[in-house]
Design a protein around this motif. Structure first.
Motif, PDB file in Angstrom:
ATOM      1  N   TRP A  11       0.806  -1.225   0.000  1.00 34.16           N
ATOM      2  CA  TRP A  11       0.000   0.000   0.000  1.00 34.16           C
ATOM      3  C   TRP A  11       0.835   1.268   0.000  1.00 34.16           C
ATOM      4  O   TRP A  11       0.383   2.338  -0.425  1.00 34.16           O
ATOM      5  CB  TRP A  11      -0.952  -0.009   1.210  1.00 34.16           C
ATOM      6  CG  TRP A  11      -2.239   0.663   0.900  1.00 34.16           C
ATOM      7  CD1 TRP A  11      -2.658   1.881   1.369  1.00 34.16           C
ATOM      8  CD2 TRP A  11      -3.262   0.194   0.026  1.00 34.16           C
ATOM      9  NE1 TRP A  11      -3.892   2.180   0.820  1.00 34.16           N
ATOM     10  CE2 TRP A  11      -4.275   1.160  -0.005  1.00 34.16           C
ATOM     11  CE3 TRP A  11      -3.420  -0.965  -0.766  1.00 34.16           C
ATOM     12  CZ2 TRP A  11      -5.437   1.029  -0.769  1.00 34.16           C
ATOM     13  CZ3 TRP A  11      -4.575  -1.103  -1.532  1.00 34.16           C
ATOM     14  CH2 TRP A  11      -5.556  -0.117  -1.526  1.00 34.16           C
ATOM     15  N   TRP A 121     -12.375   5.214   2.105  1.00 26.89           N
ATOM     16  CA  TRP A 121     -13.519   4.689   1.328  1.00 26.89           C
ATOM     17  C   TRP A 121     -14.594   5.754   1.135  1.00 26.89           C
ATOM     18  O   TRP A 121     -15.114   5.968   0.058  1.00 26.89           O
ATOM     19  CB  TRP A 121     -14.088   3.462   2.015  1.00 26.89           C
ATOM     20  CG  TRP A 121     -14.630   2.421   1.080  1.00 26.89           C
ATOM     21  CD1 TRP A 121     -15.939   2.242   0.727  1.00 26.89           C
ATOM     22  CD2 TRP A 121     -13.887   1.412   0.394  1.00 26.89           C
ATOM     23  NE1 TRP A 121     -16.050   1.174  -0.132  1.00 26.89           N
ATOM     24  CE2 TRP A 121     -14.804   0.644  -0.349  1.00 26.89           C
ATOM     25  CE3 TRP A 121     -12.523   1.081   0.340  1.00 26.89           C
ATOM     26  CZ2 TRP A 121     -14.416  -0.436  -1.138  1.00 26.89           C
ATOM     27  CZ3 TRP A 121     -12.140   0.004  -0.450  1.00 26.89           C
ATOM     28  CH2 TRP A 121     -13.083  -0.728  -1.178  1.00 26.89           C
ATOM     29  N   ASP A 172     -10.814  -5.808   7.447  1.00 30.14           N
ATOM     30  CA  ASP A 172     -10.133  -5.175   6.319  1.00 30.14           C
ATOM     31  C   ASP A 172     -11.089  -4.338   5.477  1.00 30.14           C
ATOM     32  O   ASP A 172     -10.734  -3.280   4.973  1.00 30.14           O
ATOM     33  CB  ASP A 172      -9.465  -6.241   5.444  1.00 30.14           C
ATOM     34  CG  ASP A 172      -8.573  -5.589   4.402  1.00 30.14           C
ATOM     35  OD1 ASP A 172      -7.647  -4.868   4.804  1.00 30.14           O
ATOM     36  OD2 ASP A 172      -8.839  -5.752   3.200  1.00 30.14           O
TER      37      ASP A 172
HETATM   38  O1  89V Z   1      -8.589  -0.593   0.645  1.00 30.30           O
HETATM   39  C1  89V Z   1      -8.266  -1.567   1.302  1.00 30.30           C
HETATM   40  O2  89V Z   1      -8.342  -1.567   2.497  1.00 30.30           O
HETATM   41  C2  89V Z   1      -7.745  -2.805   0.621  1.00 30.30           C
HETATM   42  C3  89V Z   1      -8.779  -3.572  -0.181  1.00 30.30           C
HETATM   43  C4  89V Z   1      -9.722  -2.769  -1.003  1.00 30.30           C
HETATM   44  C5  89V Z   1      -8.061  -4.537  -1.064  1.00 30.30           C
HETATM   45  O3  89V Z   1      -9.539  -4.284   0.761  1.00 30.30           O
HETATM   46  O4  89V Z   1      -7.171  -3.652   1.578  1.00 30.30           O
END
Ligand code: 89V
Length: 338
Positions: A11, A121, A172
């Motif tokens: 990352w 997100w 996660d």
């Molecule tokens: O964004 C994240 O936390 C990544 C994934 C999208 C792959 O889950 O680990």
């Protein structure tokens, strides 16, 4: 604002590219793995590379420690930075154990440092647009919200450590989705969760279905899996349906949004910019790193809590731990407040 980053795994190169994108200098970088830290320093022209975190902190010259290591590395790094009086940004989840979260919160509170979680997100363009529509009452009172992340993508290829996580998808991915549910639906009063491990070759759960009751009275459904076998899915897209008294909002493929009211349907694309450094498989998520870092940069500069401050993220983690408790007990639970 000068940043030092710890953790040089998969990352970190996107995180470092993101900092560059928002014009914030990363002046030092740390990893216990010498080869990785050298490679990161070279790729991003960072003058100082360390394999000893305490030494990097002691030598100073930066304001913020960006904790980009794997989950077990979060607690020691956050605690060391806060004790040194540094501001801290940490990847999600802060920790996968409640006692570790409690310790991190206690140290950040007692030292009074500015702390935040890199929770990107909710910064995805479609969610920002949905929030705007909700704020202007485009669908009236929301009575139900559904978020679906149903994937067959091989997430373990780039992040093999996820295979051995005892708590996997809720930690996660559920952190992201439940945070986005809070962003769109507000705080949660109670929840019920079912989990399953579909793939036999991993440790943790790879499917979860969560039922939420928001404080507003609205219902929420958040479903996630990495075990899908479907003709077409679209990693890393979340699909969404928000139902309101006077309309609905749908988020579908390719960041396409549909706002339906009695006047008809408006279709809009909320596709983010495609950055040259992004991994095309993760383009949507990588673009949201930039928007998240922009908020972290600005809130730090203005001396105000980030939208995804540590305190705010503790509420999201309350939901995540509540989901595990519900899945274990078979009961609906009220999320804990850290
Ligand atoms: O964004 C994240 O936390 C990544 C994934 C999208 C792959 O889950 O680990």
């Amino acid at each position: 604002m000068r940043v030092a980053l710890t953790g040089c795994g998969f990352w970190s190169r996107f995180q470092l590219a993101g900092w560059r994108e928002v014009g914030v200098p990363v002046v030092a970088v740390h990893s216990r793995n010498e080869r990785r830290v050298r490679a990161a320093a070279e790729a991003f022209g960072i003058g100082r590379a360390y394999t000893d975190l305490d030494r990097m902190i002691a030598e100073g010259g930066f304001d913020v420690l960006d904790v980009c290591s794997d989950v077990p590395g979060h607690r020691p790094a956050v605690v060391a930075a806060a004790r040194a009086g540094l501001a801290v940004i940490c990847q999600k989840p802060l920790a996968d154990r409640e006692d570790e979260v409690e310790e991190m919160a206690a140290v950040c509170r007692s030292t009074g440092v500015w702390w935040a979680v890199h929770e990107n997100w909710r910064f995805q363009r479609p969610f920002r647009r949905i929030r705007e529509w909700l704020d202007r009452g485009a669908v009236g009172r929301v009575y139900r919200l559904r978020l679906s992340f149903l994937q067959s993508f091989d997430v373990f290829a780039n992040q093999p450590q996820l295979r051995s996580q005892r708590r996997f998808i809720l930690m996660d991915l559920g952190t992201h989705l439940l945070d986005t549910a809070r962003y769109l639906g507000g705080e949660v009063d109670s929840l019920f969760c079912l989990t399953d491990r579909v793939r036999p070759d991993i440790e943790g759960e790879d499917s979860a279905t969560v039922l939420l009751r928001f404080a507003s009275g609205a219902h929420g459904v958040v479903e996630m899996t990495y075990a899908g076998l479907r003709e077409r899915d679209e990693f890393p897209s979340t699909f969404a349906l928000i139902e309101g008294e006077s309309g609905s909002i749908e988020l579908g493929r390719d960041c396409e949004l549909r706002l339906t009211t009695r006047d008809g349907t408006v279709v809009e694309s909320a596709r983010p910019p495609l950055y040259a450094w992004a991994d095309p498989d993760y383009a949507l998520v990588h673009a949201s790193i930039v928007d998240c870092l922009r908020d972290l940069r600005d809130s730090y500069a203005q001396g105000r809590p980030a939208e995804t401050s540590g305190e705010d993220n503790l509420r999201t983690l309350g939901l995540v731990f509540g989901c595990y408790e519900s899945a274990e007990t078979g009961e609906a639970v009220r999320p804990r407040r850290f």
